[in-house]
Design a protein around this motif. Sequence first.
Motif, PDB file in Angstrom:
ATOM      1  N   GLY A 179       0.854  -1.182   0.000  1.00  0.00           N
ATOM      2  CA  GLY A 179       0.000   0.000   0.000  1.00  0.00           C
ATOM      3  C   GLY A 179       0.887   1.227   0.000  1.00  0.00           C
ATOM      4  N   ALA A 180       0.360   2.335   0.491  1.00  0.00           N
ATOM      5  CA  ALA A 180       1.160   3.549   0.637  1.00  0.00           C
ATOM      6  C   ALA A 180       1.542   3.699   2.102  1.00  0.00           C
ATOM      7  N   GLY A 181       2.836   3.918   2.357  1.00  0.00           N
ATOM      8  CA  GLY A 181       3.286   4.196   3.717  1.00  0.00           C
ATOM      9  C   GLY A 181       3.139   5.678   3.994  1.00  0.00           C
ATOM     10  N   VAL A 182       2.641   6.033   5.168  1.00  0.00           N
ATOM     11  CA  VAL A 182       2.429   7.445   5.501  1.00  0.00           C
ATOM     12  C   VAL A 182       2.982   7.726   6.892  1.00  0.00           C
ATOM     13  N   VAL A 183       3.636   8.876   7.022  1.00  0.00           N
ATOM     14  CA  VAL A 183       4.093   9.370   8.319  1.00  0.00           C
ATOM     15  C   VAL A 183       3.630  10.811   8.448  1.00  0.00           C
ATOM     16  N   ILE A 184       2.988  11.123   9.563  1.00  0.00           N
ATOM     17  CA  ILE A 184       2.573  12.489   9.857  1.00  0.00           C
ATOM     18  C   ILE A 184       3.275  12.890  11.140  1.00  0.00           C
ATOM     19  N   ALA A 185       4.139  13.893  11.045  1.00  0.00           N
ATOM     20  CA  ALA A 185       4.976  14.268  12.185  1.00  0.00           C
ATOM     21  C   ALA A 185       4.693  15.703  12.593  1.00  0.00           C
ATOM     22  N   SER A 186       4.541  15.927  13.885  1.00  0.00           N
ATOM     23  CA  SER A 186       4.346  17.275  14.402  1.00  0.00           C
ATOM     24  C   SER A 186       5.697  17.899  14.703  1.00  0.00           C
ATOM     25  N   LYS A 187       5.845  19.178  14.345  1.00  0.00           N
ATOM     26  CA  LYS A 187       7.073  19.906  14.674  1.00  0.00           C
ATOM     27  C   LYS A 187       6.888  20.849  15.860  1.00  0.00           C
ATOM     28  N   GLY A 240       9.188  31.932  18.848  1.00  0.00           N
ATOM     29  CA  GLY A 240       7.739  31.998  18.697  1.00  0.00           C
ATOM     30  C   GLY A 240       7.319  31.786  17.263  1.00  0.00           C
ATOM     31  N   GLN A 241       8.063  32.386  16.339  1.00  0.00           N
ATOM     32  CA  GLN A 241       7.760  32.217  14.909  1.00  0.00           C
ATOM     33  C   GLN A 241       7.935  30.762  14.496  1.00  0.00           C
ATOM     34  N   ALA A 242       8.992  30.103  14.990  1.00  0.00           N
ATOM     35  CA  ALA A 242       9.222  28.699  14.634  1.00  0.00           C
ATOM     36  C   ALA A 242       8.078  27.828  15.114  1.00  0.00           C
ATOM     37  N   SER A 243       7.578  28.126  16.325  1.00  0.00           N
ATOM     38  CA  SER A 243       6.493  27.312  16.852  1.00  0.00           C
ATOM     39  C   SER A 243       5.197  27.546  16.115  1.00  0.00           C
ATOM     40  N   LEU A 244       4.876  28.823  15.828  1.00  0.00           N
ATOM     41  CA  LEU A 244       3.620  29.140  15.161  1.00  0.00           C
ATOM     42  C   LEU A 244       3.586  28.616  13.739  1.00  0.00           C
ATOM     43  N   ASN A 245       4.745  28.625  13.088  1.00  0.00           N
ATOM     44  CA  ASN A 245       4.801  28.187  11.694  1.00  0.00           C
ATOM     45  C   ASN A 245       4.981  26.680  11.558  1.00  0.00           C
ATOM     46  N   ALA A 246       5.083  25.989  12.700  1.00  0.00           N
ATOM     47  CA  ALA A 246       5.363  24.556  12.651  1.00  0.00           C
ATOM     48  C   ALA A 246       4.104  23.796  12.247  1.00  0.00           C
ATOM     49  N   THR A 247       4.014  23.422  11.009  1.00  0.00           N
ATOM     50  CA  THR A 247       2.896  22.628  10.527  1.00  0.00           C
ATOM     51  C   THR A 247       3.343  21.176  10.420  1.00  0.00           C
ATOM     52  N   PRO A 248       2.400  20.261  10.447  1.00  0.00           N
ATOM     53  CA  PRO A 248       2.803  18.850  10.376  1.00  0.00           C
ATOM     54  C   PRO A 248       3.597  18.537   9.108  1.00  0.00           C
ATOM     55  N   THR A 249       4.578  17.697   9.255  1.00  0.00           N
ATOM     56  CA  THR A 249       5.291  17.151   8.105  1.00  0.00           C
ATOM     57  C   THR A 249       4.587  15.878   7.677  1.00  0.00           C
ATOM     58  N   GLU A 264      -0.989  16.406   0.938  1.00  0.00           N
ATOM     59  CA  GLU A 264       0.068  17.390   0.695  1.00  0.00           C
ATOM     60  C   GLU A 264      -0.299  18.752   1.277  1.00  0.00           C
ATOM     61  N   SER A 265      -1.595  19.118   1.205  1.00  0.00           N
ATOM     62  CA  SER A 265      -2.020  20.419   1.721  1.00  0.00           C
ATOM     63  C   SER A 265      -2.212  20.396   3.229  1.00  0.00           C
ATOM     64  N   LYS A 266      -2.068  19.202   3.819  1.00  0.00           N
ATOM     65  CA  LYS A 266      -2.116  19.007   5.267  1.00  0.00           C
ATOM     66  C   LYS A 266      -3.508  19.218   5.860  1.00  0.00           C
ATOM     67  N   ASP A 267      -4.545  19.256   5.036  1.00  0.00           N
ATOM     68  CA  ASP A 267      -5.907  19.369   5.553  1.00  0.00           C
ATOM     69  C   ASP A 267      -6.251  18.118   6.358  1.00  0.00           C
ATOM     70  N   GLY A 268      -6.749  18.308   7.547  1.00  0.00           N
ATOM     71  CA  GLY A 268      -7.196  17.186   8.365  1.00  0.00           C
ATOM     72  C   GLY A 268      -6.100  16.477   9.139  1.00  0.00           C
ATOM     73  N   LEU A 269      -4.831  16.859   8.926  1.00  0.00           N
ATOM     74  CA  LEU A 269      -3.747  16.131   9.590  1.00  0.00           C
ATOM     75  C   LEU A 269      -3.702  16.407  11.091  1.00  0.00           C
TER      76      LEU A 269
END
Length: 359
Positions: free
Chosen positions: A131-139, A234-243, A273-278
Amino acid sequence: MVKPQEDFLSVLNARSQDIFRKIVERYLETGAPVGSRDLSRMLQMGLSPASVRNVMADLEDLGLIAAPHTSAGRAPTQEGLRFFVDAMLEVGAVDERERQRIARSIEGQQRGQVEDVLTEASQLLSGLSQGAGVVIASKADMVLRHIEFVRLDATRAMAILVGEDGQVENRIMDVPPGLTASTLTQAGNYLARHVVGRTLAEARMALSAAREEQRAELDELTQKLVEAGIATMGQASLNATPTVIVRGRANLINDTMASEELLRMRQLFDELESKDGLLELLGDAEKAQGVRIFIGSENKLFSLSGSSVILSPYKDANDRIVGVLGVIGPTRLNYARIVPVVDYTANVISAMMARKRQA
């Protein structure tokens, strides 16, 4: 209306459960609906095709199986698959060869960045599951191990934030004019005393609480640089979106798919890719005690494609859940085999995170 799983168990006798199990297992193996004649041959209880059809009619009335299109056979519905997974699935241990392959592949990336490890895990899960392997990581919860400033020119510097997991964040920042190399070093050393071993959010709180100390210990120019560093964190934390890392997409797309199926699968990849719902998936992982299985429309991120996804959370060196990994595939995934593989891989990643901190 969806019935609780115990309701199904209370109305299904042993014969009905056996026939239902055979339908699901054959469907998971072949992807094809099963007819009463084939079932009669598979069963050890010696039922005629007519008797099997009567049981299948009862299962269909319960919403556990249905006839796809105009087929004479029956396949499990989404509700039927959920009942099977929750009440009847027998999960074994990971094969020893697969355990060695997983451990060897992930440990081979131990000296690299965390993202290299996660990419390897995604590729590995794709190969093991087809199948497809997926990893969703929080920064967002990076625990800081090191911070320093590097001058770029007269008015700019780079703040380098290094996490305990090897993650690196670089931020360009404006600096007050007239800074010397010693000022950069002093500001970096001061920040390091307060931020090492803390998350970005914890570091900002600690530095805010130490403002009086800053005024007593630092000159005005160094204070300004420290304030700029706090803002950068603060900027690094606010801009941290899931990888999100997905490998093996081609396994989910084939030439026999109808055009609308292809469209739905491609839309799923676009949404990933757009990270919607992650963030919602990551939130679910924090509440989970282990592997989660979403079938078809049970999770809105995967509902459009009609896929199943098997996910397990993994933890950082501080035992905090920082992401999920798993497998995306058709609803006829081999759940009994893939569930323990996903769980074992998550455990290997968590153990590796702990070792990286100790190193």
